[in-house]
Structure formats: structure tokens, C-alpha cells
Enzyme design. Structure first.
Site, PDB file in Angstrom:
ATOM      1  N   ASP A 116       0.820  -1.283   0.032  1.00  0.00           N
ATOM      2  CA  ASP A 116      -0.072   0.177   0.149  1.00  0.00           C
ATOM      3  C   ASP A 116       0.914   1.181   0.045  1.00  0.00           C
ATOM      4  O   ASP A 116       1.613   1.331   0.761  1.00  0.00           O
ATOM      5  CB  ASP A 116      -0.750  -0.067   1.234  1.00  0.00           C
ATOM      6  CG  ASP A 116      -2.203   0.845   1.080  1.00  0.00           C
ATOM      7  OD1 ASP A 116      -2.076   1.656   0.337  1.00  0.00           O
ATOM      8  OD2 ASP A 116      -2.892   0.853   2.089  1.00  0.00           O
ATOM      9  N   ASP A 118      -3.237   2.543  -6.003  1.00  0.00           N
ATOM     10  CA  ASP A 118      -2.163   2.533  -5.012  1.00  0.00           C
ATOM     11  C   ASP A 118      -2.211   1.236  -4.040  1.00  0.00           C
ATOM     12  O   ASP A 118      -1.170   1.357  -3.011  1.00  0.00           O
ATOM     13  CB  ASP A 118      -2.031   3.678  -4.002  1.00  0.00           C
ATOM     14  CG  ASP A 118      -3.418   3.858  -3.423  1.00  0.00           C
ATOM     15  OD1 ASP A 118      -4.235   3.208  -3.410  1.00  0.00           O
ATOM     16  OD2 ASP A 118      -3.482   5.062  -2.745  1.00  0.00           O
ATOM     17  N   GLU A 119      -2.653   0.253  -4.390  1.00  0.00           N
ATOM     18  CA  GLU A 119      -2.694  -1.031  -3.319  1.00  0.00           C
ATOM     19  C   GLU A 119      -2.528  -2.416  -4.429  1.00  0.00           C
ATOM     20  O   GLU A 119      -3.496  -2.478  -5.289  1.00  0.00           O
ATOM     21  CB  GLU A 119      -4.089  -0.986  -2.762  1.00  0.00           C
ATOM     22  CG  GLU A 119      -4.309  -0.377  -1.432  1.00  0.00           C
ATOM     23  CD  GLU A 119      -5.449  -0.689  -0.698  1.00  0.00           C
ATOM     24  OE1 GLU A 119      -5.694  -1.400  -0.277  1.00  0.00           O
ATOM     25  OE2 GLU A 119      -6.380   0.535  -1.168  1.00  0.00           O
TER      26      GLU A 119
END
Lengths: 425, 359
Positions: A17, A107-108
Site C-alpha cells: 500500500d 495504490d494497493e
């Protein structure tokens, strides 16, 4: 679909993350912003740096309020295409270690490294190496949780933030988990957290110790059972490698209670424009158009239609979506306004053969939605010209007059994409 | 109502009238056929309110009267009785169908609910040969659209062209034109192909009277009549699409082209077109489907013009070539993105204009 083979008793699932992703990218690009409280966004904060978070600035907060909380706040426009590029680079680093990368947002991502340990070492070693390379190659911080399940890996990365890594040993994972507050459970928002607190449950351990029936009675059977299972780290979901994009979508949340068809039309056109240009960039066209609308009370309704031949023009997508939104409103609005519109197009084909239509001039605007019609060919030429101008001179060069004249700058539309699973973007 | 008739005759009039009955009508009464007996004549009427088919039969009438019976069930019941005489009696809300032992008792539908339908219509009256008329209709009918969202294109245009009758249909991808020089023309009238398709089976192929009215078109033979509400819309201006001449002309055997396209179709599912490279030596036909494979072949043909590669949807191409009556077909082209024209050698009566696929 390729499923991870991780046995439940080894900690081989990584949740990676990126920390304060947009804000960190901006700080990387502009060194003068480093160490300062910054927010990315227009009318609303889309992301806040850790320095800004220290003042209580949070995403989704109106910028005015954020400024009052943090007078030194620097608000910057986001550059979505930069974020997409960097995100791609980072998750490509992950793919150097395992093909089993399931990206769930910009973003993960989840990784299953159970098949990679003989090459690269223990999952914790792999995690450390990924963090090192991401820092080295992009300057960004990525936090990682390593655990036996997706659920616990995600909990781990939340605990590890900022810029940290936690490896949860399966032998002691229950103790680790039970000491944590319930809000770290994926899906427990403020409302659920409060409901649980009203039952005297504030830690995951207390949740685990409560009879499932008792929780189900308060939370509903499905949600109750689910929470209880997670509290014991029972999460059978495997890391799935995503398919090639089977659809392209975008959505825009505008909040409130909008009933004005002209406003809906503008939102729809903006979304159709983005979806259309992405489709065309990938040389694709799609046959199924779906819309999702959220009413002012959060209820979500979807409608879809499938065409005879695939389309890719902005005008076709907009016209079909507008019709579907109108249908959804007629059938389900019951007087409520909208707070979100999403559009996606699926049943994609690559560089479609186009059955042309005879130039009969039989119909008015109806022809726009039929691939190969005169209208469609005109729109295709128009879109190609617009795409070309934007490629050469930038995205803002050309837009539909009504959307330019609107002149209000809220959240840039393209950020609506972030709410959509990566595979659909 | 009480009649006696031969099983096969009765089954035939019920089934033919029943062809107008929609399978999913919202109104239960429209699932039935109206049977009326007067003198020695049984008249059966089936309708979906747009299309109405009436059939008649001389019967042994024991009692006049009217009833509405479930169309499909009654026709099948009669057909499955043993051969020979069948009697049908309507009384007290039931219809009894018997013959040589078996006995059906079917619930009658309320005769008063059956829609009042216009009887015949005023208009230009033509006499045609049923066989050649229905074959001409099937030639143009392949090009009619099935898309109810574009109603104008679901019809066949009847119009006068000089002293001949012209039939035209298009689904916007192809356009078929059939001239019938032996019939006088009429005012342009647009008749749903859905109805015209039924003519042969509903009315047989004997001499046919055609009446084209303002609201309805009527077709009648000695076996019955079909009337249909016409489409009140202007057919697109198709004349501008038919140029006087084309620069490129190919002549090829109908069967060799059909066979080749048939082989190509095995590979070309999912709207994948067949490519025709036309040159002096004939046709190089090819089709490629990425995940499956390809098929290529050479077809002997006579060609005059510039070498050209043009691609067509295999089904549309097959439809057009099959509809040509002659053994040799002509394919005229001008440009890979402009329509090609298919016709028969020495046969000006039928023309099929087909829009290509852009590769």
C-alpha cells in the site's frame, strides 16, 4: 484466472500500500513541497500528505475546511496520468517477484509469493526487497503487510504505516489480530465501528469472543457472520491475477442530490469522453454499456444494454448512457436526486471490423449508437481529431463547449476513475 | 356451432389462420382463432391485430354459430385425431372436438372479446401469380431488417417504376431491389416483411389478388386472405445509391462462390468478414480469425477492372448471392469502402447492393 496456492498456514500474502500516494508523488516531483503539509485536489481534498494529516486534514474534506485546520496547507492540482504511470511502474516491480499480483486500486495490491520463495527467499525478505526497490526507483514509500490471508495482510499494512512492514507470524497471528481495534477490519467504517462499540466491542478480540448470533442480530446475518469470521482470520479469498481489462469505466461522485437533467448530461458526457478516449487509445470498442447511479440516500441502481456492433465514440457512449440513466431515474428514483454516476463499457473487441451502413440518411441522432452508420463515421472522425489534438497539445486543448463554459473547477473528473477497480479502468 | 369436416382440411384451415397468432400476445383472446359458421362455410380468423389471416372451408354445417378456440391447441388436436371425419361442436363454454373415438373438450374463449377487424380495404387492386410473387418477395426479403427499433426498415416497399412493380427492402447494410415487369406499379406502400413472409404458407401459390390501401394491404387467394397494417413512414431514398455503372465487373459461378464463402464461414464466426481480392485471374478469397486460424482459396472468375480487395460479412454475401436466380452472378464494385452490387448475368430484375466491412 490463476489462483494463488498459498496454504493457509504460511504467511505468503503481501498487501502493498503506497503511503499518501498522490501527495507523495507531488512531493517527489517538486522538492520544495517535501516536508510540508500539502493536499492534492480542487474543491475537495483527494489526498493529503502526512504533514497535512497531522493537522487533521483528510481526503474527501472540502478544501476550505482543510485550510482552516491547516493554514499553511499547500493545495496542488493533481496529475492523474503521472499517478497511473508511477503506479504501473511500482506494480511492475512487484511482478518481478511473482506473477500473482492483484492490483485493487491505483495504490494497493495483493501479492501471493508462495511460489517465489525458493527464488527470492522468505516472504518478509521479498517484502523488504520490494520496499527497497520502490524507494530506490521512484522515491516513494510503500507499506507492506505479510500474513497468511489477504485480510490479515491488509490489516498488517495498515498497522505498518507509514513506511513500514509487518510480517505476521501464523503461529501468533490470532494474538496479534485480537489486540487491534475493530476499525482495522476491512469494511468496518465509522457506522459499523459505532454499532459495535454500542455492543461494548472495541477490539477485534472482543468481536471474536462475542457469539456470532449476537453480532448477526445487530448487524444482519451476512455482515455479522462475515465480521466474526474475519475476527478469527478466516478469509478464504485467494490472490487472483487480474485478467486483461474486460471493460473500461469511469464514475463521478458529485455528492448531494442532483435532479437537473442538464447537469446529469454534462457529467455523462465528461465520463463518456474519458471512456471513449481510453478505448480508442487501446484500439478497442465495446458492445455493452452499463451505468450505475447512486441516489441521494446511497442506494445504487445499475442498468445496461448490449448493442449489435461495438462502439467507441464519445457520442455513442454518451447517448446510450444518458438513456440508461433516464431509465434508472424513471424506474427507481422515486423523487430522489443523484449523487454519483458511473459508466462502463464491456464486451470489448480489439480493432473491430466495421460493417459499414449504406448512406441512407434514415434517422436523426439514433444513428450515433450504431457502429458503421453515417453518424458513427462522422463521430469517429471527430473523435480521432480531438484525440490527436489532445495528444499533441494536452488534455485541456479541446472539450465540448458546454463543459468548457461551465467553468467551475471541482474535483478533476479523471479522479473519479480511482474509485473503480483497476481491471475496469 | 356444429360442423363436420375432413380431418386434414380442418387442421389445415386452423393451422393457416393460426399463423397470424402471436406466441406471446399480452391478451389471452389473441391466442385464439375465431371460427364462424354460416351456411355451409366455416371461416377461421387469426390475428395479432397487425396481421390478420382468414381461411375458409366448405363443411357440413349442422348448426351455425361463432366461437373462439385456442389456436395452437385446437389445430394440433385436430391434426392428431385419427384420419377421417372430425366434428367440432361449441356449446356452454366448451368446444368438443371428436373423430373416430378420441374426444377433446377445450375451454372456449369469450367470442365477444375477439377484436373487431376491418373486412378488406379499398385501394389499387392487382392480380399476380402467387408463386412468382412470393419468390420475388423472398428475394428482397433477405435484406429487410428484423429490428423493431427501426420500423421503416422492417418493410418491403411496393412502388411503381415505369410500368413495372418494384419491390425494395433494406436493413441499411444491404438493399435488395426486384422489378416485376409483368405487374403494374402503385403508389409507394410499405408492407411489413413479417407478414409477407407468411403469404406462401398461409395462402398457397395460386392466383393472388393484391389490394394496397391507405391503411392496410390485402392479399387473397381461393384459400384465404391475409391483411396487414402498412407501415406509415417514408422509405429512405435508395435511388441515389444505385449508380448507372461501376468501374469493376466480376462474373463468377454462383455455386463456386457460395461453396467458397460457405467454407470461409466455418472460420468466420463473430462478424469476421471474408476478403475478396479481385484481379484478372479471378478471386483470392481469404478469412482470418485470430484465435482460430484461416482459410484461403482461389476462385475462377472473369474480371474487368482495377485490382481491388474488398471485405464482406459472410452471411450478407451468402444471402445476396443465394437470392440471385441465374447460375452466374455479377459483382460490380468501385471502391473497398463503397457498396458492391450483386446481380445475375443477363438478369436485370434483381439487384442486391451490399455495403462492405472496413478492415
Amino acid at each position: 484466472m490463476i489462483d494463488g496456492m498459498a496454504s493457509s498456514r504460511t504467511a505468503a500474502v503481501l498487501h502493498c500500500d503506497l503511503d499518501a500516494f498522490y501527495a507523495s508523488v507531488e512531493q517527489q516531483k517538486r522538492p520544495e513541497l517535501r516536508g510540508k503539509p500539502i493536499a492534492v485536489g480542487g474543491g475537495v481534498v483527494l489526498a493529503a500528505s502526512y504533514e497535512a494529516r497531522a493537522f487533521g486534514v483528510r481526503s474527501a474534506m472540502p478544501v476550505g475546511r482543510a485550510r482552516r485546520m491547516c493554514p499553511s496547507l499547500i493545495v496542488v492540482d493533481g496529475s492523474f496520468s503521472d499517478y497511473l504511470d508511477i503506479s504501473d511502474r511500482i506494480f511492475d516491480i512487484c511482478r518481478d517477484f511473482t506473477p500473482l499480483v492483484e492490483q485493487i486500486s491505483i495504490d494497493e495490491a495483493f501479492l501471493d509469493v508462495s511460489g517465489a520463495t525458493h527464488l527470492f527467499g522468505e516472504p518478509g525478505t521479498i517484502g523488504a526487497e520490494i520496499r527497497h526497490r520502490v524507494r530506490d526507483e521512484t522515491g516513494l514509500a510503500i507499506s507492506i503487510g505479510v500474513a497468511s490471508t489477504k485480510f490479515l495482510a491488509k490489516v498488517g499494512s495498515q498497522v505498518a504505516k507509514p513506511d513500514g512492514m509487518i510480517v505476521v507470524d501464523p503461529a501468533t497471528e490470532i494474538e496479534f489480530l485480537h489486540a487491534l481495534p475493530t476499525r482495522l477490519i476491512w469494511g468496518v467504517g465509522p457506522v459499523t465501528e459505532r454499532k459495535l462499540a454500542e455492543m461494548g466491542i472495541t477490539t477485534i478480540g472482543q468481536l471474536a469472543a462475542t457469539e456470532r448470533n449476537v453480532i448477526s442480530k445487530r448487524m444482519g446475518r451476512g455482515a455479522g457472520g462475515h465480521l466474526h469470521a474475519l475476527a478469527w482470520n478466516k478469509d478464504p479469498r485467494r490472490v487472483r491475477r487480474e485478467h486483461r481489462a474486460g471493460s473500461v469505466g469511469a464514475q463521478r461522485a458529485f455528492g448531494g442530490d442532483h435532479r437537473d437533467p442538464e447537469f446529469h448530461r454534462q457529467v455523462i458526457f465528461g465520463l463518456a469522453d474519458r471512456i471513449g478516449s481510453r478505448l480508442r487509445k487501446k484500439d478497442r470498442a465495446g458492445r455493452t454499456v452499463s451505468v450505475r447511479v447512486r441516489f441521494s440516500d446511497q442506494q445504487v441502481v445499475s442498468r445496461a444494454t448490449t448493442l449489435v456492433a461495438p462502439v467507441a465514440t464519445t457520442a455513442a457512449i454518451a447517448q446510450i448512457a444518458e438513456h440508461l440513466v433516464a431509465v434508472a431515474i424513471t424506474e427507481a428514483a422515486e423523487g430522489r436526486g443523484l449523487s454519483l454516476i458511473g459508466i462502463s463499457i464491456s464486451k470489448l473487441v480489439v480493432s473491430p471490423h466495421l460493417q459499414l451502413e449504406l448512406p441512407l440518411e434514415t434517422d436523426g441522432a439514433g444513428g450515433i449508437t450504431r457502429a458503421g452508420s453515417l453518424h458513427d463515421l462522422e463521430r469517429t472522425a471527430l473523435d480521432a481529431a480531438v484525440d490527436q489534438l489532445r495528444d499533441r497539445f494536452g488534455k485541456e486543448t479541446v472539450a465540448k463547449a458546454s463543459s468548457m463554459l461551465r467553468g467551475t473547477r471541482g474535483v478533476p473528473d479523471e479522479f473519479g476513475d480511482l474509485a473503480i477497480p483497476v481491471s475496469e479502468r | 356451432m356444429r360442423i363436420r369436416a375432413e380431418r386434414d382440411d380442418l387442421a389445415d384451415v386452423l393451422a393457416r389462420a393460426g399463423r397470424a397468432v402471436g406466441t406471446r400476445s399480452p391478451l389471452p383472446i389473441l391466442q385464439g382463432v375465431l371460427c364462424e359458421v354460416e351456411g355451409s362455410r366455416l371461416r377461421v380468423t387469426g390475428t395479432d391485430t397487425d396481421i390478420t389471416i382468414r381461411t375458409t372451408l366448405e363443411v357440413e354445417a349442422l348448426e351455425d354459430g361463432r366461437t373462439v378456440i385456442p389456436a395452437k391447441l385446437a389445430a394440433e388436436a385436430v391434426r392428431k385425431l385419427p384420419a377421417g371425419a372430425v366434428s367440432m361442436t361449441a356449446a356452454d363454454g366448451e368446444v368438443e372436438i371428436t373423430g373416430n373415438g378420441p374426444r377433446f373438450r377445450l375451454r372456449e374463449l369469450n367470442v365477444d372479446d375477439f377484436p373487431k377487424l376491418p373486412e378488406g380495404s379499398e385501394g389499387v387492386s392487382l392480380s399476380v401469380d402467387g408463386a412468382s410473387f412470393t419468390s420475388a418477395l423472398s428475394q428482397v426479403g433477405v435484406a429487410a431488417s428484423g429490428d423493431e427499433a427501426r420500423p421503416t426498415l422492417t418493410g418491403v416497399l411496393f412502388e411503381g417504376e415505369g410500368d413495372t412493380m418494384r419491390l425494395v427492402a433494406t436493413d441499411s447494410y444491404r438493399l435488395a431491389v426486384r422489378d416485376m415487369p409483368d405487374i403494374a406499379g402503385t403508389e409507394p406502400t410499405l408492407v411489413p416483411f413479417r407478414a409477407l413472409r407468411e403469404l406462401g404458407r398461409a395462402l398457397g401459390e395460386g392466383a393472388m389478388d393484391v389490394v394496397l390501401g391507405d391503411r392496410d394491404a390485402n392479399f387473397a387467394t381461393d384459400r384465404g386472405s391475409l391483411s396487414v397494417r402498412i407501415i406509415e413512414a417514408n422509405f429512405p431514398n435508395y435511388r441515389q445509391l444505385l449508380p448507372e455503372s461501376y468501374p469493376n465487373r466480376l462474373v463468377v459461378s454462383k455455386t463456386s462462390l457460395l461453396d467458397a464463402v460457405g467454407r470461409a464461414s466455418l472460420v468466420a464466426e463473430d462478424h469476421i468478414p471474408v476478403r475478396l481480392n479481385l484481379h484478372d485471374g479471378g478471386i483470392e478469397l481469404s478469412v482470418t480469425r485470430q484465435e482460430v486460424g484461416e482459410e484461403t482459396e482461389h476462385i475462377e472468375a472473369e474480371y474487368q477492372g482495377e485490382e481491388l480487395t474488398i471485405a464482406f460479412n459472410t452471411r450478407y454475401l451468402t444471402d445476396g448471392v443465394s437470392a440471385v436466380a441465374s447460375d452466374e452472378i455479377v459483382l460490380e464494385t468501385s471502391d473497398p469502402l463503397k457498396p458492391g452490387l450483386i446481380s445475375g448475368v443477363n438478369d436485370e430484375a434483381f439487384r442486391y447492393l451490399l455495403m462492405p466491412v472496413r478492415l
